[in-house]
Design a protein around this motif. Structure first.
Motif, PDB file in Angstrom:
ATOM      1  N   SER A 203       7.306 -66.744   5.441  1.00  0.00           N
ATOM      2  CA  SER A 203       6.888 -66.493   6.751  1.00  0.00           C
ATOM      3  C   SER A 203       5.225 -66.101   6.675  1.00  0.00           C
ATOM      4  CB  SER A 203       7.402 -65.005   7.448  1.00  0.00           C
ATOM      5  OG  SER A 203       7.027 -63.927   6.555  1.00  0.00           O
ATOM      6  N   GLU A 204       4.657 -66.057   5.399  1.00  0.00           N
ATOM      7  CA  GLU A 204       3.046 -65.769   5.079  1.00  0.00           C
ATOM      8  C   GLU A 204       2.805 -67.055   4.636  1.00  0.00           C
ATOM      9  OE1 GLU A 204       1.265 -63.151   6.031  1.00  0.00           O
ATOM     10  OE2 GLU A 204       3.152 -62.482   7.100  1.00  0.00           O
ATOM     11  N   GLY A 205       3.512 -68.159   4.712  1.00  0.00           N
ATOM     12  CA  GLY A 205       3.038 -69.418   4.229  1.00  0.00           C
ATOM     13  C   GLY A 205       3.138 -69.582   2.801  1.00  0.00           C
ATOM     14  N   LYS A 206       3.961 -68.783   1.990  1.00  0.00           N
ATOM     15  CA  LYS A 206       4.035 -68.943   0.701  1.00  0.00           C
ATOM     16  C   LYS A 206       5.206 -69.652   0.171  1.00  0.00           C
ATOM     17  CE  LYS A 206      -0.227 -67.356  -0.543  1.00  0.00           C
ATOM     18  NZ  LYS A 206      -1.251 -67.912  -1.042  1.00  0.00           N
ATOM     19  N   ALA A 207       5.466 -70.609  -0.541  1.00  0.00           N
ATOM     20  CA  ALA A 207       6.824 -71.223  -0.825  1.00  0.00           C
ATOM     21  C   ALA A 207       7.178 -70.350  -2.123  1.00  0.00           C
ATOM     22  CB  ALA A 207       6.648 -72.688  -1.428  1.00  0.00           C
ATOM     23  N   VAL A 208       8.686 -70.155  -2.246  1.00  0.00           N
ATOM     24  CA  VAL A 208       9.124 -69.582  -3.393  1.00  0.00           C
ATOM     25  C   VAL A 208       8.644 -70.229  -4.550  1.00  0.00           C
ATOM     26  CG1 VAL A 208      11.386 -69.012  -4.733  1.00  0.00           C
ATOM     27  CG2 VAL A 208      11.123 -69.090  -2.078  1.00  0.00           C
ATOM     28  N   GLY A 209       8.129 -69.295  -5.448  1.00  0.00           N
ATOM     29  CA  GLY A 209       7.423 -69.706  -6.567  1.00  0.00           C
ATOM     30  C   GLY A 209       5.901 -69.842  -6.694  1.00  0.00           C
ATOM     31  N   GLN A 210       5.359 -69.633  -5.440  1.00  0.00           N
ATOM     32  CA  GLN A 210       3.805 -69.741  -5.464  1.00  0.00           C
ATOM     33  C   GLN A 210       3.340 -68.429  -5.592  1.00  0.00           C
ATOM     34  OE1 GLN A 210       2.720 -71.528  -1.676  1.00  0.00           O
ATOM     35  NE2 GLN A 210       0.538 -71.570  -2.265  1.00  0.00           N
ATOM     36  N   TRP A 211       2.130 -68.287  -6.070  1.00  0.00           N
ATOM     37  CA  TRP A 211       1.419 -67.232  -6.534  1.00  0.00           C
ATOM     38  C   TRP A 211       1.144 -66.466  -5.082  1.00  0.00           C
ATOM     39  CZ3 TRP A 211      -3.017 -64.007  -6.905  1.00  0.00           C
ATOM     40  CH2 TRP A 211      -3.032 -62.965  -8.008  1.00  0.00           C
ATOM     41  N   PHE A 212       1.133 -65.019  -5.249  1.00  0.00           N
ATOM     42  CA  PHE A 212       0.746 -64.362  -3.806  1.00  0.00           C
ATOM     43  C   PHE A 212      -0.580 -63.435  -4.010  1.00  0.00           C
ATOM     44  CE2 PHE A 212       5.008 -62.693  -1.565  1.00  0.00           C
ATOM     45  CZ  PHE A 212       5.331 -64.098  -1.541  1.00  0.00           C
ATOM     46  N   GLY A 213      -1.338 -63.231  -2.979  1.00  0.00           N
ATOM     47  CA  GLY A 213      -2.654 -62.399  -3.145  1.00  0.00           C
ATOM     48  C   GLY A 213      -2.076 -60.981  -2.694  1.00  0.00           C
ATOM     49  N   PRO A 214      -2.921 -60.018  -2.853  1.00  0.00           N
ATOM     50  CA  PRO A 214      -2.745 -58.833  -2.420  1.00  0.00           C
ATOM     51  C   PRO A 214      -2.229 -58.471  -1.199  1.00  0.00           C
ATOM     52  CG  PRO A 214      -4.643 -58.580  -3.833  1.00  0.00           C
ATOM     53  CD  PRO A 214      -4.256 -60.052  -3.677  1.00  0.00           C
ATOM     54  N   ASN A 215      -3.083 -59.244  -0.144  1.00  0.00           N
ATOM     55  CA  ASN A 215      -2.753 -59.113   1.194  1.00  0.00           C
ATOM     56  C   ASN A 215      -1.439 -59.594   1.697  1.00  0.00           C
ATOM     57  OD1 ASN A 215      -3.608 -58.646   4.232  1.00  0.00           O
ATOM     58  ND2 ASN A 215      -3.371 -60.952   4.253  1.00  0.00           N
ATOM     59  N   THR A 216      -1.113 -60.822   0.940  1.00  0.00           N
ATOM     60  CA  THR A 216       0.080 -61.473   0.995  1.00  0.00           C
ATOM     61  C   THR A 216       1.279 -60.594   0.780  1.00  0.00           C
ATOM     62  OG1 THR A 216      -0.761 -63.765   0.926  1.00  0.00           O
ATOM     63  CG2 THR A 216       1.816 -63.321   0.794  1.00  0.00           C
ATOM     64  N   VAL A 217       1.336 -59.916  -0.365  1.00  0.00           N
ATOM     65  CA  VAL A 217       2.479 -59.057  -0.802  1.00  0.00           C
ATOM     66  C   VAL A 217       2.525 -57.643   0.351  1.00  0.00           C
ATOM     67  CG1 VAL A 217       1.365 -57.645  -2.390  1.00  0.00           C
ATOM     68  CG2 VAL A 217       3.678 -58.214  -2.752  1.00  0.00           C
ATOM     69  N   ALA A 218       1.459 -57.278   0.643  1.00  0.00           N
ATOM     70  CA  ALA A 218       1.261 -56.386   1.567  1.00  0.00           C
ATOM     71  C   ALA A 218       2.022 -56.614   2.968  1.00  0.00           C
ATOM     72  CB  ALA A 218      -0.219 -55.542   1.987  1.00  0.00           C
ATOM     73  N   GLN A 219       1.607 -57.838   3.463  1.00  0.00           N
ATOM     74  CA  GLN A 219       2.341 -58.180   4.717  1.00  0.00           C
ATOM     75  C   GLN A 219       3.870 -58.437   4.439  1.00  0.00           C
ATOM     76  OE1 GLN A 219       0.808 -58.168   7.543  1.00  0.00           O
ATOM     77  NE2 GLN A 219      -1.387 -58.287   6.780  1.00  0.00           N
ATOM     78  N   VAL A 220       4.141 -58.833   3.350  1.00  0.00           N
ATOM     79  CA  VAL A 220       5.716 -58.958   3.237  1.00  0.00           C
ATOM     80  C   VAL A 220       6.348 -57.627   2.989  1.00  0.00           C
ATOM     81  CG1 VAL A 220       7.349 -59.871   1.404  1.00  0.00           C
ATOM     82  CG2 VAL A 220       5.360 -61.365   2.141  1.00  0.00           C
TER      83      VAL A 220
END
Length: 382
Positions: A136-153
């Motif tokens: 839902s944040e535009g990151k496919a499974v297996g793709q690396w997150f940034g700090p903001n993405t993991v916070a939103q998730v």
């Protein structure tokens, strides 16, 4: 169990040496908002660090999504750091800030918390849930997150778990808006079973995990931000920083001098279940969620992309945090972030982007056979 908990440090000649986790210094050591003496409190520092739920790479878990990934080695370190922040928050809400873990711990509330991070169907914060919600944040499974993405998730996932009794607010544009937070945290007593809510948490305030994503430089930390970052670690409401070294996520739990102290998710361990911690295998699995010693890096070696995290159990905690930000952090020559009473007009009204009716995420891998690795191989240090 011994593979995780009884780590032996040897010098080149084979003799035991003291691990270099906490320096012998007169400087104060700050861990998750608490102040320690490096000399007098070393055992307590290590005890408290070991009590943190340590989340690492795992292998042999139920395949995730269409990709069929059975390990998060190489891509899940930022997701694991997010899990660790949430683990600290849940322990403080449902147990206490002074709670201590030991290999013999079988507290049912603790087990209920750690089970939420297992690689199993319906675990609210498993690597599966975090990775799938990342879509839902535009990151496919297996793709690396940034700090903001993991916070939103995490913000989205927490809404599905009423037992956790927690609100996550992710600040936008380096700005913490009091009005938005108060609207989120002041609630009626209709959010499910609050029987586990500690007596020190007021009935009309949902505990707040405030996450502030920041960029503290271009390719490296700008020294102008160092004092402000230290202030964050020293805040009584601090539960660390999601960050790391370039291309390597770490959970930064504190600081001493000009170094940050961290827990490292870059260890690959077998997947398995803690459940009620009755069998030797379950006891061993529980120990894989705890790390005996932390590590250190210079602040200037950090990646400039971070997310600072604060936990406010009560409204009084939030008021105290705001006062501290106003009186100290915002008086720096270059503040880490801003604090304001109301939303900037150009932001528009606050909206919820979470559809609580859409629960397909939690059943997506429900019917997949479990394929836990039952080999005897211990974890791998990367």
């Amino acid at each position: 169990m011994d593979a995780v908990f009884d780590i032996c440090y040897l010098s080149p000649d084979g003799s035991n040496i003291e691990p270099d986790d906490i320096p012998k210094t007169k400087d104060s050591v700050w861990i998750l908002g608490k102040k320690y003496s490096a000399v007098q409190d070393l055992d307590r520092i290590r005890r408290d660090i070991t009590s943190v739920i340590w989340c690492t790479y795992r292998k042999g878990f139920v395949p995730i999504g269409n990709e069929g990934l059975t390990s998060d080695k190489g891509w899940g370190c930022m997701l694991r750091c997010g899990q660790m922040v949430l683990g600290v928050a849940l322990v403080r809400i449902h147990l206490s800030a002074d709670w201590v873990w030991t290999p013999d711990t079988r507290d049912p509330t603790y087990l209920k918390i750690v089970q939420r991070f297992e690689e199993r169907k319906q675990a609210p914060y498993s690597i599966h849930q975090v990775a799938l919600m990342g879509a839902s944040e535009g990151k496919a499974v297996g793709q690396w997150f940034g700090p903001n993405t993991v916070a939103q998730v995490l913000k989205k996932l927490i809404a599905y778990d009423k037992w956790s009794s927690l609100v996550i607010h992710v600040a936008l544009d380096n700005t913490v808006v009091k009005e938005d937070i108060i609207q989120q945290c002041i609630v009626k007593n209709d959010r499910g079973d609050n029987s586990s809510t500690p007596s020190n948490v007021t009935s009309d305030w949902m505990p707040l995990l405030l996450i502030v994503p920041l960029r503290l430089g271009l390719s490296e930390i700008n020294p102008v931000y160092i004092d402000g970052l230290k202030m964050c670690f020293e805040s009584p409401q601090s539960i660390g920083v999601i960050g790391g070294k370039p291309n390597q996520a770490l959970y930064l739990i504190g600081c001493v001098g000009d170094e940050v102290i961290y827990l490292d998710p870059h260890t690959t361990q077998r997947s398995g279940l803690v459940e009620n911690k009755m069998t030797d295998e379950q006891k061993e699995m529980d120990c894989t969620f705890h790390c005996k010693f932390a590590s250190r890096i210079p602040i200037m070696a950090m990646d400039p992309s971070v997310a600072v995290c604060f936990l406010c159990l009560t409204k009084r905690d939030f008021v105290e945090l705001c006062t501290n930000i106003e009186n100290n952090l915002m008086k720096e020559a270059q503040p880490l972030f801003e604090l304001c009473e109301k939303r900037p007009s150009h932001w528009g009204p606050a909206t919820s982007d979470i559809d609580l009716q859409n629960t397909s995420l939690f059943t997506e891998f429900e019917d997949v056979d479990r394929q836990f690795d039952d080999s005897d191989e211990e974890f791998e240090i990367l």
